[in-house]
Design an enzyme around this catalytic site. Structure first.
Site, PDB file in Angstrom:
ATOM      1  N   THR A 224      -1.331   4.604   7.927  1.00  0.00           N
ATOM      2  CA  THR A 224      -2.173   3.408   7.863  1.00  0.00           C
ATOM      3  C   THR A 224      -1.823   2.605   6.612  1.00  0.00           C
ATOM      4  OG1 THR A 224      -3.950   4.496   9.078  1.00  0.00           O
ATOM      5  CG2 THR A 224      -4.550   2.565   7.778  1.00  0.00           C
TER       6      THR A 224
ATOM      7  N   GLU B 273      -0.397  -1.226   6.425  1.00  0.00           N
ATOM      8  CA  GLU B 273      -1.087  -2.312   5.715  1.00  0.00           C
ATOM      9  C   GLU B 273      -0.225  -2.891   4.597  1.00  0.00           C
ATOM     10  OE1 GLU B 273      -3.622  -3.620   6.974  1.00  0.00           O
ATOM     11  OE2 GLU B 273      -4.122  -2.020   8.381  1.00  0.00           O
TER      12      GLU B 273
ATOM     13  N   HIS C 113       2.094  -7.797  13.061  1.00  0.00           N
ATOM     14  CA  HIS C 113       2.179  -6.773  14.106  1.00  0.00           C
ATOM     15  C   HIS C 113       3.352  -7.103  15.031  1.00  0.00           C
ATOM     16  CE1 HIS C 113      -2.403  -6.200  13.455  1.00  0.00           C
ATOM     17  NE2 HIS C 113      -1.750  -5.200  12.870  1.00  0.00           N
TER      18      HIS C 113
HETATM   19 ZN   LIG Z   1      -2.206  -4.356  11.130  1.00  0.00          ZN
END
Ligand SMILES: [Zn+2]
Length: 308
Positions: free
Chosen positions: A211, A215, A224
């Site tokens: 994660t 980020e 994305h």
């Molecule tokens: Zn994202």
């Protein structure tokens, strides 16, 4: 892949009393989609509108980014368990992933020659571990403008905050270049749900620290892979549509799990291995060469004082 309700049940069973917010999306970074965004752009090789990969942005020199991790627990100081060792593990994951370290889970990616280290001096020049701890329920709930009082100069440090991340697994409040002038302000930050932080993190399947890799990818200018949908499949159109990157395949929407062989945009394999998808940590293995160039461009163009 388990259905979402099973994942939630699993998380609740795993952490009784603590609701891990397994939203449909891993990340709530903004998705600029209007012409209002375009109007704010300055010309560059890594604007919101386009990517111009080129020799200038090849990962030639090593860039090292100092990091401060702000651990925000609630006022009891007991609900968040992030020992220093877990913070160190997260920095190790970042370096494996951004350097595509051979033999590591990120070894299949492209080496960005961007590294991260916990800051050894604070903004005043005093020695530091690069880890700060606070006990404040409002801040833990990701409310209140905590960054105004505790951020370290965001032009010189990557500020990572762990708390409940507003109910997501993580986010950045804006992408580089929008709004103009936001970079380097106190709110310039990366926010991570503590339940998805570190290796091993507390909750599968987001327990390998990816994660934060995802980020920080946003923080360095990446969209994305499914941003703006399929876009144009071939160059040069793929540099100004979709995720503005041509060597990531067209991708219509986000995907969860690690299902091999799934396709999108007319039979194109989904890049489940790319850090900028939303798949499980275990199947993510790399950034593409052009994603690396876009991050190098972003670092030079929008964050010139960050890396050493
Ligand atoms: Zn994202």
């Amino acid at each position: 892949m388990l259905p979402a309700h099973s994942l939630i049940a699993y998380a609740l069973a795993f952490l009784p009393g603590d609701v891990f917010p397994l939203h449909a999306d891993r990340c709530v970074a903004p998705e600029p989609s209007s012409s209002a965004w375009s109007a704010k752009l300055t010309a560059s090789d890594c604007s919101l509108d386009s990517t111009v990969p080129g020799p200038l942005w090849q990962p030639a020199t090593l860039r090292r980014i100092p990091v401060v991790v702000h651990v925000l627990a609630d006022s009891s100081c007991t609900n968040v368990n992030i020992p220093d060792a877990l913070v160190h593990s997260q920095i190790a994951v970042l370096n494996e992933d951004f350097r595509a370290l051979a033999g590591s889970p990120g070894g299949a990616g492209v080496d960005s020659k961007i590294e991260f280290f916990l800051a050894t001096v604070d903004p005043s020049g005093n020695p530091s571990t690069g880890i700060k701890r606070y006990c404040n329920t409002t801040w833990y709930q990701d409310q209140g403008s905590y960054w105004l009082s505790i951020a370290w100069d965001p032009t010189r440090y990557l500020n990572i905050y762990t708390n409940s991340a507003g109910g997501s697994r993580g986010y950045v409040p804006f992408l580089p270049a929008d709004p103009a002038g936001a970079i380097g302000q106190p709110q310039d930050r990366v926010v991570i749900n503590w339940l998805a932080f570190g290796r091993p993190g507390p909750v599968s399947p987001y327990h390998h620290g990816r994660t934060v890799t995802h980020e920080v990818g946003h923080y360095l200018g990446l969209f994305h892979t499914y941003y703006a949908g399929c876009g144009t499949a071939t160059a040069p159109g793929c540099y100004t549509t979709g995720d503005r990157i041509c060597d990531t395949p067209p991708n219509a929407t986000s995907h969860k799990g690690c299902t091999a062989g799934i396709t999108s945009c007319g039979g194109v394999p989904v890049p489940i291995q790319n850090y900028m998808e939303l798949t499980d940590d275990a199947c993510m293995t790399g950034f593409s060469a052009e994603q690396v160039q876009r991050m190098r461009c972003t670092l030079a163009t929008y964050r010139p004082d960050l890396a050493q």
